[in-house]
Design a protein around this motif. Sequence first.
Motif, PDB file in Angstrom:
ATOM      1  N   TRP A 186     -31.677 -17.734 -25.597  1.00 17.84           N
ATOM      2  CA  TRP A 186     -30.380 -17.052 -24.861  1.00 17.84           C
ATOM      3  C   TRP A 186     -31.012 -16.782 -23.618  1.00 17.84           C
ATOM      4  N   VAL A 192     -30.544 -19.442 -21.299  1.00 16.57           N
ATOM      5  CA  VAL A 192     -29.338 -19.582 -20.948  1.00 16.57           C
ATOM      6  C   VAL A 192     -28.667 -18.662 -19.540  1.00 16.57           C
ATOM      7  N   ASP A 228     -21.579 -29.917 -14.103  1.00 15.88           N
ATOM      8  CA  ASP A 228     -22.010 -29.216 -15.283  1.00 15.88           C
ATOM      9  C   ASP A 228     -21.494 -27.899 -15.372  1.00 15.88           C
ATOM     10  N   SER A 229     -21.236 -27.641 -16.358  1.00 12.93           N
ATOM     11  CA  SER A 229     -20.602 -26.139 -16.623  1.00 12.93           C
ATOM     12  C   SER A 229     -21.630 -25.373 -17.053  1.00 12.93           C
ATOM     13  N   LEU A 255     -21.221 -23.883 -19.772  1.00 13.85           N
ATOM     14  CA  LEU A 255     -21.094 -23.964 -21.321  1.00 13.85           C
ATOM     15  C   LEU A 255     -22.067 -24.978 -21.722  1.00 13.85           C
ATOM     16  N   LEU A 256     -22.773 -25.727 -21.110  1.00 15.43           N
ATOM     17  CA  LEU A 256     -23.525 -26.865 -21.526  1.00 15.43           C
ATOM     18  C   LEU A 256     -24.871 -26.196 -22.074  1.00 15.43           C
ATOM     19  N   ILE A 313     -25.201 -23.506 -23.234  1.00 15.68           N
ATOM     20  CA  ILE A 313     -24.651 -22.514 -24.394  1.00 15.68           C
ATOM     21  C   ILE A 313     -24.850 -23.191 -25.713  1.00 15.68           C
ATOM     22  N   GLY A 314     -24.433 -24.635 -25.875  1.00 11.56           N
ATOM     23  CA  GLY A 314     -24.799 -25.339 -26.820  1.00 11.56           C
ATOM     24  C   GLY A 314     -25.846 -25.476 -27.660  1.00 11.56           C
ATOM     25  N   GLY A 315     -27.042 -25.432 -26.645  1.00 12.12           N
ATOM     26  CA  GLY A 315     -28.302 -25.560 -27.291  1.00 12.12           C
ATOM     27  C   GLY A 315     -28.883 -24.270 -27.585  1.00 12.12           C
ATOM     28  N   ALA A 332     -26.780 -21.797 -28.957  1.00 10.78           N
ATOM     29  CA  ALA A 332     -25.915 -21.658 -30.171  1.00 10.78           C
ATOM     30  C   ALA A 332     -26.450 -22.381 -31.402  1.00 10.78           C
ATOM     31  N   THR A 333     -27.019 -23.784 -31.035  1.00 11.33           N
ATOM     32  CA  THR A 333     -27.569 -24.478 -32.270  1.00 11.33           C
ATOM     33  C   THR A 333     -28.814 -23.795 -32.577  1.00 11.33           C
ATOM     34  N   THR A 334     -29.725 -23.660 -31.753  1.00 14.63           N
ATOM     35  CA  THR A 334     -31.043 -22.747 -32.133  1.00 14.63           C
ATOM     36  C   THR A 334     -30.763 -21.480 -32.817  1.00 14.63           C
TER      37      THR A 334
END
Length: 157
Positions: free
Chosen positions: A91, A94, A108-109, A111-112, A114-116, A118-120
């Motif tokens: 985080w 991010v 690239d937004s 949000l890109l 944030i996906g990594g 969130a997965t972590t």
Amino acid sequence: MLARLPGPLTAVGAFLGHVLLAAVSVAVPLWIISLYGASPASFIAAPIGIYGLARGIGFVFHAVPAISRHMFRTVEVHQALPAIITVVLAWEFVLQDAFFPFGEWPQDSVLLPIGGAATTTAIAAYELLRLRTRHGIRLRSLPATGPGGANRPPTRV
């Protein structure tokens, strides 16, 4: 808990010490050469600098896989600490990417990354759940085993 810190602090110190060794091994010979020119001091400083740089870079390249596996031996402090540190670092990256982007990429937004993260976070939450359900290790409880397995409770036969 303080008795469990020497191992992780040694790992962090060795890593940062070798990074510093690599930086100093480049800076000091360049400083000596700029100060004295082609003198005996520069001919002595250059091989020592090359050795220090090679040792520092070699140690760091070999330490990075171990760091990603063991997270500076923080499991010796608490078994849940590597998962928590990984989530905090994900985080933090991010936020760093959102406020200080490397380039101007309008496609690239935000949000890109944030996906990594969130997965972590989801994987770490699953790991903490497994620690709690299968081994009884909670965040607030410190396990009975010390560094190297000392003070281990007796096993059942």
